[in-house]
Write an enzyme that holds these catalytic residues in place. Structure first.
Site, PDB file in Angstrom:
ATOM      1  N   LYS A  54       0.808  -1.221   0.000  1.00 40.17           N
ATOM      2  CA  LYS A  54       0.000   0.000   0.000  1.00 40.17           C
ATOM      3  C   LYS A  54       0.841   1.272   0.000  1.00 40.17           C
ATOM      4  CE  LYS A  54      -4.338  -1.577   0.330  1.00 40.17           C
ATOM      5  NZ  LYS A  54      -5.452  -1.166  -0.527  1.00 40.17           N
ATOM      6  N   SER A  79      -8.750  -0.480   6.866  1.00 38.74           N
ATOM      7  CA  SER A  79      -8.682  -1.368   8.028  1.00 38.74           C
ATOM      8  C   SER A  79      -7.273  -1.429   8.594  1.00 38.74           C
ATOM      9  CB  SER A  79      -9.136  -2.781   7.633  1.00 38.74           C
ATOM     10  OG  SER A  79      -8.279  -3.322   6.648  1.00 38.74           O
ATOM     11  N   GLU A 205      -9.341 -14.112  -3.822  1.00 39.48           N
ATOM     12  CA  GLU A 205     -10.024 -13.449  -2.716  1.00 39.48           C
ATOM     13  C   GLU A 205     -10.578 -14.492  -1.742  1.00 39.48           C
ATOM     14  OE1 GLU A 205     -13.071 -10.987  -4.403  1.00 39.48           O
ATOM     15  OE2 GLU A 205     -14.002 -12.621  -5.500  1.00 39.48           O
ATOM     16  N   GLY A 209     -15.667 -13.237   0.965  1.00 39.89           N
ATOM     17  CA  GLY A 209     -15.716 -11.930   0.301  1.00 39.89           C
ATOM     18  C   GLY A 209     -15.501 -12.063  -1.185  1.00 39.89           C
ATOM     19  N   ASP A 211     -16.919 -10.816  -3.813  1.00 37.26           N
ATOM     20  CA  ASP A 211     -17.557  -9.798  -4.660  1.00 37.26           C
ATOM     21  C   ASP A 211     -16.871  -9.661  -6.013  1.00 37.26           C
ATOM     22  OD1 ASP A 211     -15.669  -7.003  -4.125  1.00 37.26           O
ATOM     23  OD2 ASP A 211     -15.593  -8.607  -2.655  1.00 37.26           O
ATOM     24  N   SER A 309       0.906  -9.576  -0.125  1.00 37.57           N
ATOM     25  CA  SER A 309       0.486  -8.174  -0.070  1.00 37.57           C
ATOM     26  C   SER A 309       0.898  -7.473   1.213  1.00 37.57           C
ATOM     27  CB  SER A 309      -1.030  -8.069  -0.262  1.00 37.57           C
ATOM     28  OG  SER A 309      -1.708  -8.749   0.775  1.00 37.57           O
TER      29      SER A 309
END
Length: 324
Positions: A54, A79, A205, A209, A211, A309
């Site tokens: 990030k 989060s 994923e 979750g 989506d 990640s």
């Protein structure tokens, strides 16, 4: 909506990040290669500044702010990993930062975000809308909103991780990328399009979750209730207006894995690679293991890239998870 990012945007972001973001190592394991029957190259973004990829998107985005925007400050919601990334980038660039974080965010992530000098505004992730809270703060205080994934500059910055992987180790047959809101996956797809266009790219994923998988199948962004999963960094409810079009156009497929597979992968990373990986960070590796288990012959001898990640997990929680 701003124009969608391109491979050239990822290259431009890499130039801006040079000397600021770590060029993280690519890890290999003969034991993993033997188990999977493939060559596996693991991009260790858990060793990035703030402990996750990030930082790339956050620093790149803040570096492009105008003088007036820098003076006024930024607001973000996260989060944990995006929170820390924006907080550190803001500190380095002398930009005031306000971060909207859930009350149940990992203690280490909350402490680190405050430690970088950011103001933290708490909320209930199951009862309140973090984006609405951040948008209201932006309007009230004149702050620039830095979303965790749905922004061209964020996407371009995140794509530099896989750009480095491909520059360092050459073209791949396949790439597995952790998937939450899609910033890392969409940026990785752009980097792969530039340097390894024949590679198959898979988003991974958590089952709870899914989506992204639902959106890919439906052909439009699907919103789901707030998922409950160990992978807090991928507990998103929908992809973004910028991430979904890139993913829909370029991804090979999206797969899901159960939380139990994340714990198994976290344990393997600690034992074989000697690195600490958070549950979200283990998604892509768990996806590779599941894919090979389902069809070993398909992956025999393949060159496979994997993203970690992040590695921001409280030590007591890590110990509790891996010891059952």
């Amino acid at each position: 909506m701003n124009a969608l990012p391109t491979p050239d945007d990822v290259r431009a972001a890499a130039a801006i990040l040079r000397g600021h973001a770590h060029r993280t190592p690519v890890l290999t394991s003969r034991l993993t290669d033997a188990e999977l029957g493939a060559q596996v190259f693991v991009k260790a973004e858990n060793l990035q500044r703030t402990g996750s990829f990030k930082f790339r998107g956050a620093f790149h985005t803040l570096s492009r702010l105008s003088t007036a925007q820098r003076r006024a400050g930024v607001v973000a919601y996260s989060s944990g990993n995006h929170a820390q990334a924006v907080a550190l980038a803001a500190q380095l660039l002398e930009v005031p930062a306000t971060i909207v974080m859930p009350h149940d965010a990992p203690a280490s992530k909350l402490a680190a975000t405050r430690g970088y000098g950011a103001e933290v505004v708490g909320y209930d992730r199951y009862a309140e809308d973090r984006a609405a809270i951040a948008t209201a703060l932006s309007e009230e205080r004149g702050l620039t909103l830095v979303p965790p994934y749905d922004h061209p500059h964020v996407i371009a910055g995140q794509g530099t991780a896989v750009l480095e992987l491909l520059e360092d180790h050459g073209p791949l047959d396949a790439l597995f990328v952790c998937l939450g809101g899609g910033g890392l996956l969409s940026g990785s797809l752009l980097a792969t399009q530039a340097l390894s266009p024949d590679a198959q790219v898979y988003g991974v994923e958590p089952e709870a979750g899914d989506d992204g998988l639902q959106s890919l199948r439906a052909g439009h962004v699907v919103r789901i209730p707030q998922p409950r999963t160990l992978a807090d960094g991928a507990a998103t409810t929908h992809l973004g207006d910028h991430t979904f079009p890139v993913i829909a156009q370029l991804v090979t497929d999206i797969v899901t894995v159960p939380d139990t597979a994340l714990v198994e992968s976290m344990t393997l990373f600690a034992a074989r690679y000697k690195v600490l990986v958070e549950p979200t960070g283990a998604l892509a590796f768990a996806g590779v293991r599941a894919a090979v288990a389902a069809d070993p012959q398909r992956w025999a001898g393949a060159r496979i890239g994997v993203t970690i990640s992040g590695g921001n997990v409280d030590l007591d929680r890590f110990a509790a998870l891996v010891t059952g």
